[in-house]
Design an enzyme around this catalytic site. Structure first.
Site, short mmCIF file in Angstrom:
data_model
loop_
_atom_site.label_atom_id
_atom_site.label_comp_id
_atom_site.label_asym_id
_atom_site.label_seq_id
_atom_site.Cartn_x
_atom_site.Cartn_y
_atom_site.Cartn_z
N GLU A 141 0.82 -1.32 0.01
CA GLU A 141 0.01 0.18 -0.08
C GLU A 141 0.80 1.22 -0.07
OE1 GLU A 141 -2.66 -0.52 3.30
OE2 GLU A 141 -3.52 -2.30 2.59
N GLU A 248 -6.42 -10.32 -1.77
CA GLU A 248 -7.33 -10.12 -0.63
C GLU A 248 -8.46 -10.06 -1.56
OE1 GLU A 248 -5.97 -6.91 1.83
OE2 GLU A 248 -3.99 -7.40 1.60
#
Length: 467
Positions: A141, A248
């Site tokens: 991220e 995810e």
């Protein structure tokens, strides 16, 4: 019935049962999941009867391991997943080393030098505890507006590529786990920040970072039309030409029909793509996932399947799912191939040194061939595999290394060098994304700046004045 006949009948009956297999019987790619409320087995079905890969959701993050005090590591949470994976012979993915959200508070009070030492201590402790990690999310991220590490200066900061700190983190991980599959992982990769994601990963790849795959978290797919999703998948892969993981995956909605629709549209397209190495669902028990009311779950707490789970069981039993190809046969990395030019942005006519870092885990390298813009340049038979080329044309030059093993197999890796007209100065060792040049802006010192920068800038090799 005699005893011998009884045993034979029992064996025959068991032979027709899949008594311990997971949903996926494909030996080359996994359908994984995460721990639920810090436990592996949860609900009426054992984890190993459904999934053949596991990722700790939070238990391996830096703050979970070393949050209380520097030098005091607690591995008990991640051990539950790691040991379970070992017991049932499927991959464990470490998630993750560097992230701007989940790190110890005590790190903020350290100097950059001590922060770097703390990162080394973390990786060394994990290496000692988990010496044989097969999969690692190295950095999570880091896209603008997400969670780039506040301590990134300890790893070299943005530097001239804009992502030097990420490159250095991958180098550190590769030094300790050379045979692990090293992944960059982020969200909003299909919709909101697809171009930025491509730019970041391509910069890492072009700079020769030991990144083996890109991870698309896949939280942004609930409201994405099928045609848009497929177009996004294709755009990312065509730009990067690297293995991919859906890291995810979830469809967060209480609408059974919508969830089922998205599963049918998206799972087969990813699973059957030969560049996709695996899919990890981000939770599966309804009411126990991170989404609103846990509505991404596909098994209810009473053990009943939602329609998406019923379909998933059927699909994974199909020949298409069983026979899908993977970039990592056997779910392991055979080849580590990284093309590292001395600079990824140069002036036309200047020679550039290029090193192909190549290693095969179980095989022997016969030779390494290097191509520039699909034109054969040279063949190298002895390490270090280093040569040089001189870009004669303006724009992006695509480097392709092909590593040939003595058994006839081969492995490819791309890189890129952008050549500029003479007179454009201060831009050595930077990356310019020609397809998204409005997002790659540099000042005359070669430092990457944002769109709000005022003064002389360089965009796609052209000088401009921004007032």
């Amino acid at each position: 019935m005699n005893k011998k006949l009884s045993i034979l009948i029992t064996i025959a009956l068991l032979g027709g049962m899949n008594v311990s297999a997971q949903l996926s019987s494909n030996k080359d790619k996994f359908l994984g999941n995460i721990m639920t409320e810090h436990n592996v087995d949860y609900g009426k079905e054992k984890f190993y009867t459904l999934w053949n890969q596991i990722t700790p959701e939070k238990e391996a993050k830096w703050d979970a391991l070393e949050g209380s005090s520097r030098g005091y590591f607690i591995f008990s949470g991640s051990d539950r997943a790691y040991n379970y994976a070992k017991q049932h012979n499927f991959p464990f993915k470490y998630n993750c080393f560097i992230c701007g959200r989940q790190y110890p508070n005590w790190l903020n009070s350290l100097s950059t030098e001590e922060q770097y030492k703390a990162i080394e201590e973390l990786m060394n402790a994990v290496k000692k505890h988990y010496p044989d990690l097969p999969l690692i999310d190295v950095v999570n991220e880091a896209l603008p507006g997400h969670n780039p590490a506040p301590y990134k200066d300890a790893l070299g900061g943005d530097g001239k590529t804009g992502y030097d700190w990420i490159i250095n983190a991958f180098e550190m991980a590769h030094e300790r786990w050379p045979d692990a599959i090293l992944i960059y992982n982020d969200y909003d990769t299909f919709q909101g920040q697809r171009s930025e994601f491509i730019d970041l990963v391509r910069t890492l790849r072009d700079a020769g970072a030991p990144i083996d795959a890109y991870g698309c978290q896949s939280h942004d797919l609930t409201d994405m039309k099928e045609s848009d999703f497929k177009a996004a998948m294709n755009e990312i892969q065509n730009a990067l030409k690297m293995p991919m993981y859906s890291t995810e995956y979830d469809i967060g909605t209480s609408d059974d029909d919508l969830q089922l629709q998205r599963y049918k549209e998206q799972i087969p397209y990813m699973w059957e793509a030969d560049y996709v190495a695996g899919i990890t669902l981000w939770g599966y028990i309804y009411g126990k996932t991170w989404t609103t009311d846990g509505n991404s779950g596909i098994i209810k707490q009473d053990g009943k399947d939602r329609p998406a789970m019923t379909w998933l069981r059927e699909y994974m039993a199909s020949d298409a799912a069983k026979n899908a190809k993977s970039p990592f046969p056997g779910m392991v990395k055979e080849a580590s191939v990284y093309v590292k030019p001395a600079a990824i942005a140069v002036t036309m006519g200047n020679a550039v040194s290029v090193t192909v870092r190549a290693h095969l885990r179980t095989k022997t390298i016969e030779r390494v061939d290097l191509y520039v813009n699909d034109k054969f340049m040279t063949s190298m038979t002895e390490a270090p595999y280093t040569t040089e080329f001189t870009p004669e044309n303006k724009g992006r030059n695509i480097l392709k290394a092909i590593v040939y093993a003595t058994d006839g197999t081969s492995y490819e890796r791309l890189s890129g060098v952008t050549a500029y007209m003479p007179g454009v100065t201060g831009i050595n060792e930077i990356n310019v994304n020609e397809a998204n040049s409005n997002r790659a802006i540099y000042n005359i010192s070669g430092q990457r700046v944002d769109k709000n920068y005022k003064g002389v800038t360089i965009i796609n090799g052209k000088k401009m004045i921004k007032k």
